[in-house]
Design a protein around this motif. Structure first.
Motif, PDB file in Angstrom:
ATOM      1  N   ASP A  34      -3.425 -14.172  -8.131  1.00  0.00           N
ATOM      2  CA  ASP A  34      -4.204 -14.542  -6.952  1.00  0.00           C
ATOM      3  C   ASP A  34      -5.660 -14.118  -7.158  1.00  0.00           C
ATOM      4  N   THR A  35      -6.496 -14.439  -6.198  1.00  0.00           N
ATOM      5  CA  THR A  35      -7.928 -14.179  -6.370  1.00  0.00           C
ATOM      6  C   THR A  35      -8.235 -12.692  -6.492  1.00  0.00           C
ATOM      7  N   VAL A  85       1.360 -16.465 -12.576  1.00  0.00           N
ATOM      8  CA  VAL A  85       0.272 -16.818 -11.650  1.00  0.00           C
ATOM      9  C   VAL A  85      -0.483 -15.558 -11.243  1.00  0.00           C
ATOM     10  N   THR A  91      -7.085 -21.355 -12.278  1.00  0.00           N
ATOM     11  CA  THR A  91      -7.418 -20.443 -11.182  1.00  0.00           C
ATOM     12  C   THR A  91      -8.778 -19.804 -11.419  1.00  0.00           C
ATOM     13  N   ASP A 129      -2.281 -22.623 -15.797  1.00  0.00           N
ATOM     14  CA  ASP A 129      -2.464 -22.347 -14.366  1.00  0.00           C
ATOM     15  C   ASP A 129      -3.523 -21.287 -14.126  1.00  0.00           C
TER      16      ASP A 129
END
Lengths: 228, 100
Positions: free
Chosen positions: A157-158, A155, A190, A186
């Protein structure tokens, strides 16, 4: 313990006993004073050790025992604690720098092709290191194509996504072709969710990326028939 | 100095009828927004003169500076080194010829 036997009121016969009693009281007083002093020294040393050790156990390795405030008999212990913390700090820093080196390796995959496989949890610090490493490698190897493989990243994050986009842009500014490979479903969601336009070629796997990169530098992967 | 470069480069293109312009910045350590803007302008102006233009030898530091400045760098062709630059020049020249 300030009370003493008044010697002037005693007859000659008991004077000696009175004097002895007074001496005994004085000596006891002296001893208690010494013990009290020692207790203060000890508690001061222990509280100093305690504050340093508890902050060390919380991960803050910057505090040290102030040796000037500790009496002589505990100085050695204080010094040892300081040495121990210093050694731990040094070992931790060594490991951190090693981890930094290992976590963002950039390899020359072929003539004019560099690749950087990213594995594990990406923090924005790691993303920044990765960016610097790949840009440096591109100029070092005069690479035309730079592959960033994020198969091992589950994953992002921004913040990391933003860094990734910036890295791809910077690669373009250098004049090389950025290729992003191994996007997981995923991560793809995103990136789409953030709404950034990925102006780089993306390929499902590192192998596809390598194929594209070889094509880009006018080479091809070919099956050859072997005579058995 | 960069203003002079702009003038000289463009005049030389006009005088010699050069079909390609290659600007190598590999010996620059740092770059400010004025110089960056000027270099881009040289490239743009050269394009108007019908000359293919490539900027080569951008260091990682300069790339990061340019990225932070937020220039639309995509309108200018860049290349890793001079050899790569020449290849890209040839490609651009072919595209320009087709256009004519």
């Amino acid at each position: 313990m300030s009370a003493r036997v008044d010697l002037s009121k005693l007859s000659e016969k008991y004077k000696q006993t009175g004097e002895d009693t007074n001496k005994m009281i004085s000596a006891t007083e002296e001893n208690i004073k010494k013990l009290n002093e020692q207790r203060t020294h000890l508690s001061r040393a222990i509280s100093s050790f305690d504050s340093v050790l508890s902050s060390a156990s919380k991960g803050d390795l910057s505090s040290r025992v102030d040796l000037r405030q500790i009496s002589k008999e505990y100085k050695q212990t204080g010094e040892n604690i300081n040495k121990m913390i210093s050694a731990t700090k040094e070992a931790t820093e060594d490991l951190e720098s090693l981890l930094k080196e290992l976590s963002t390796p950039c390899i020359k995959l072929w003539e004019q092709i560099v690749a950087m496989p990213l594995v594990g949890t990406m923090t924005s610090d790691r993303a920044r290191d990765a960016m610097e490493t790949i840009l440096r490698s591109i100029t070092e190897y005069d690479a035309r194509v730079a592959i960033i493989d994020i198969t091992g990243v589950l994953v992002i994050d921004t913040m990391v996504a933003d860094r990734l986009i910036k890295t791809l842009k910077a690669i373009k500014i250098l004049g090389a072709e950025p290729v992003l490979t191994g996007l997981s479903p995923d991560i793809a969601s995103t990136l789409v969710g953030i709404g950034i336009e990925l102006d780089a070629v993306t390929k499902p796997s590192l192998a596809d990326g390598l194929g594209y990169a070889l094509e880009f530098v006018n080479k091809e992967i070919r099956e050859v028939s072997k005579e058995s | 100095m960069v203003v002079q470069l702009q003038k000289e480069a463009l005049e030389k293109i006009k005088r010699t009828g050069a079909t390609g312009l290659l600007i190598d910045v590999s010996s620059l350590d740092i770059i400010d927004s004025f110089v960056a803007r000027s270099v881009i302008n040289i490239a743009r102006a050269a394009k108007h003169l019908g000359t293919a233009t490539v900027i080569t030898g951008i260091s990682p530091e300069i790339a990061l500076t340019l990225l932070q400045m937020g220039f639309r760098w995509s309108e200018v062709e860049t290349a890793i080194n001079i050899e790569h630059g020449f290849e890209k020049l040839e490609k651009q020249k072919r595209a320009l010829k087709k256009h004519k």
